[in-house]
Design a protein around this motif. Structure first.
Motif, mmCIF file in Angstrom:
data_model
loop_
_atom_site.group_PDB
_atom_site.id
_atom_site.type_symbol
_atom_site.label_atom_id
_atom_site.label_comp_id
_atom_site.label_asym_id
_atom_site.label_seq_id
_atom_site.Cartn_x
_atom_site.Cartn_y
_atom_site.Cartn_z
ATOM 1 N N UNK A 220 0.852 -1.182 0.000
ATOM 2 C CA UNK A 220 0.000 0.000 0.000
ATOM 3 C C UNK A 220 0.890 1.235 0.000
ATOM 4 N N UNK A 221 0.665 2.129 -0.952
ATOM 5 C CA UNK A 221 1.526 3.308 -1.112
ATOM 6 C C UNK A 221 0.719 4.584 -0.935
ATOM 7 N N UNK A 222 1.217 5.475 -0.080
ATOM 8 C CA UNK A 222 0.663 6.819 0.057
ATOM 9 C C UNK A 222 1.808 7.804 -0.116
ATOM 10 N N UNK A 223 1.709 8.666 -1.126
ATOM 11 C CA UNK A 223 2.779 9.623 -1.348
ATOM 12 C C UNK A 223 2.208 11.019 -1.534
ATOM 13 N N UNK A 224 2.979 12.004 -1.075
ATOM 14 C CA UNK A 224 2.597 13.394 -1.271
ATOM 15 C C UNK A 224 3.361 13.945 -2.469
ATOM 16 N N UNK A 225 2.755 14.900 -3.152
ATOM 17 C CA UNK A 225 3.408 15.504 -4.301
ATOM 18 C C UNK A 225 2.784 16.846 -4.623
ATOM 19 N N UNK A 226 3.632 17.778 -5.082
ATOM 20 C CA UNK A 226 3.145 19.031 -5.643
ATOM 21 C C UNK A 226 3.190 18.987 -7.169
ATOM 22 N N UNK A 227 3.651 17.867 -7.713
ATOM 23 C CA UNK A 227 3.717 17.691 -9.161
ATOM 24 C C UNK A 227 2.450 16.960 -9.608
ATOM 25 N N UNK A 228 1.585 17.677 -10.329
ATOM 26 C CA UNK A 228 0.290 17.105 -10.669
ATOM 27 C C UNK A 228 0.404 15.938 -11.649
#
Length: 266
Positions: A220-228
């Motif tokens: 299970x992967x949860x990642x944050x990003x500001x790159x849409x």
């Protein structure tokens, strides 16, 4: 209930929904009662799902991640991660259980630059009994070294195992950080802006590697990003936070670049 016979066994024809790997209901977090950081967060993430968490600075993303790994206790609501309750009077054992089954990758790698890649990967095993032996590949047991090498092979860096980290490129260093998370055999992997410090080509490579490895291993992967583009291209779902609340929670393929940008522009 209909049954489908397979030899001498009867198997239910009705699929049973898996228990969520992460479930939050009406979750709130406040450091100052007058200024809540998270408000009424309800979220369920299935085992093996890849979820991008987006939102402007100050929206509550980092606080939510800290709650999910048991570093910060929720102020209200309920939270279960990998079957462990992390709300109310959650025990130290429950938090340790979650952290032991979770891998983490950060924007700035958090590697020991003067140590070789393999030693850095083995640092992912420091939480284990006798974990001091993971400080260096020279003191690690042979089966731990084999696990470290397998993790480096998975990220394409087995041939750089004995190179110092400060001799590697930024993208290669982030791959070492991914291998350090993988050596734990995690069920849940959190990545906080994992490509933000990389050039565009290296960033795409790292995000593609994350998505592929998690899919292959059922992590299970949860990642944050500001790159849409990263948020949309490497996830199954996108969850947007704004002012501490869920703005939307939608399958990635249903969202346009313009819709995603709205989560930042308001």
């Amino acid at each position: 209930m209909n049954k489908v016979g397979t030899g001498t066994e009867a198997v239910s024809a009705v699929a049973v929904a898996p228990v969520p790997a992460i479930r939050a209901d009406a979750l709130s977090k406040s450091y100052d009662p007058a200024r809540p950081v998270l408000r009424d967060i309800s979220l369920a993430i299935r085992p093996g799902e890849r979820v991008a968490l987006i939102g402007p600075n100050g929206s509550g993303k980092s606080t939510l991640l800290r709650c999910l790994i048991g570093l910060h206790a929720p102020s209200g609501g309920t939270l279960e991660v990998l079957g462990q309750p992390l709300h109310g009077h959650a025990t130290r054992r429950a938090r340790a259980h979650v952290r032991g089954r979770t891998g983490m990758v950060f924007q700035h790698h958090a590697l020991v630059r003067r140590r070789v890649a393999l030693s850095n990967v083995l640092h992912g095993l420091l939480h284990r009994p006798g974990g001091w032996r993971a400080l260096s590949h020279q003191t690690a047991p042979s089966d731990w070294r084999a696990r470290g090498m397998a993790a480096l092979e998975a990220v394409g860096l087995a041939d750089r195992a004995l190179d110092r980290v400060d001799a590697l490129s930024g993208g290669q260093q982030q791959r070492v950080a991914i291998a350090r998370a993988l050596v734990r055999d995690p069920e849940f992997l959190i990545a906080d802006e994992p490509a933000a410090s990389l050039d565009p080509a290296a960033g795409r490579d790292v995000m593609a590697l994350f998505a592929r490895l998690c899919a292959e291993r059922g992590i299970t992967l949860l990642y944050t990003s500001h790159d849409m583009a990263h948020a949309r291209d490497y996830s199954d779902r996108i969850v947007a936070l704004r002012d501490g609340q869920v703005q939307f929670d939608t399958p990635s393929h249903d969202l346009s670049a313009e819709h995603l940008q709205e989560s930042f522009d308001g």
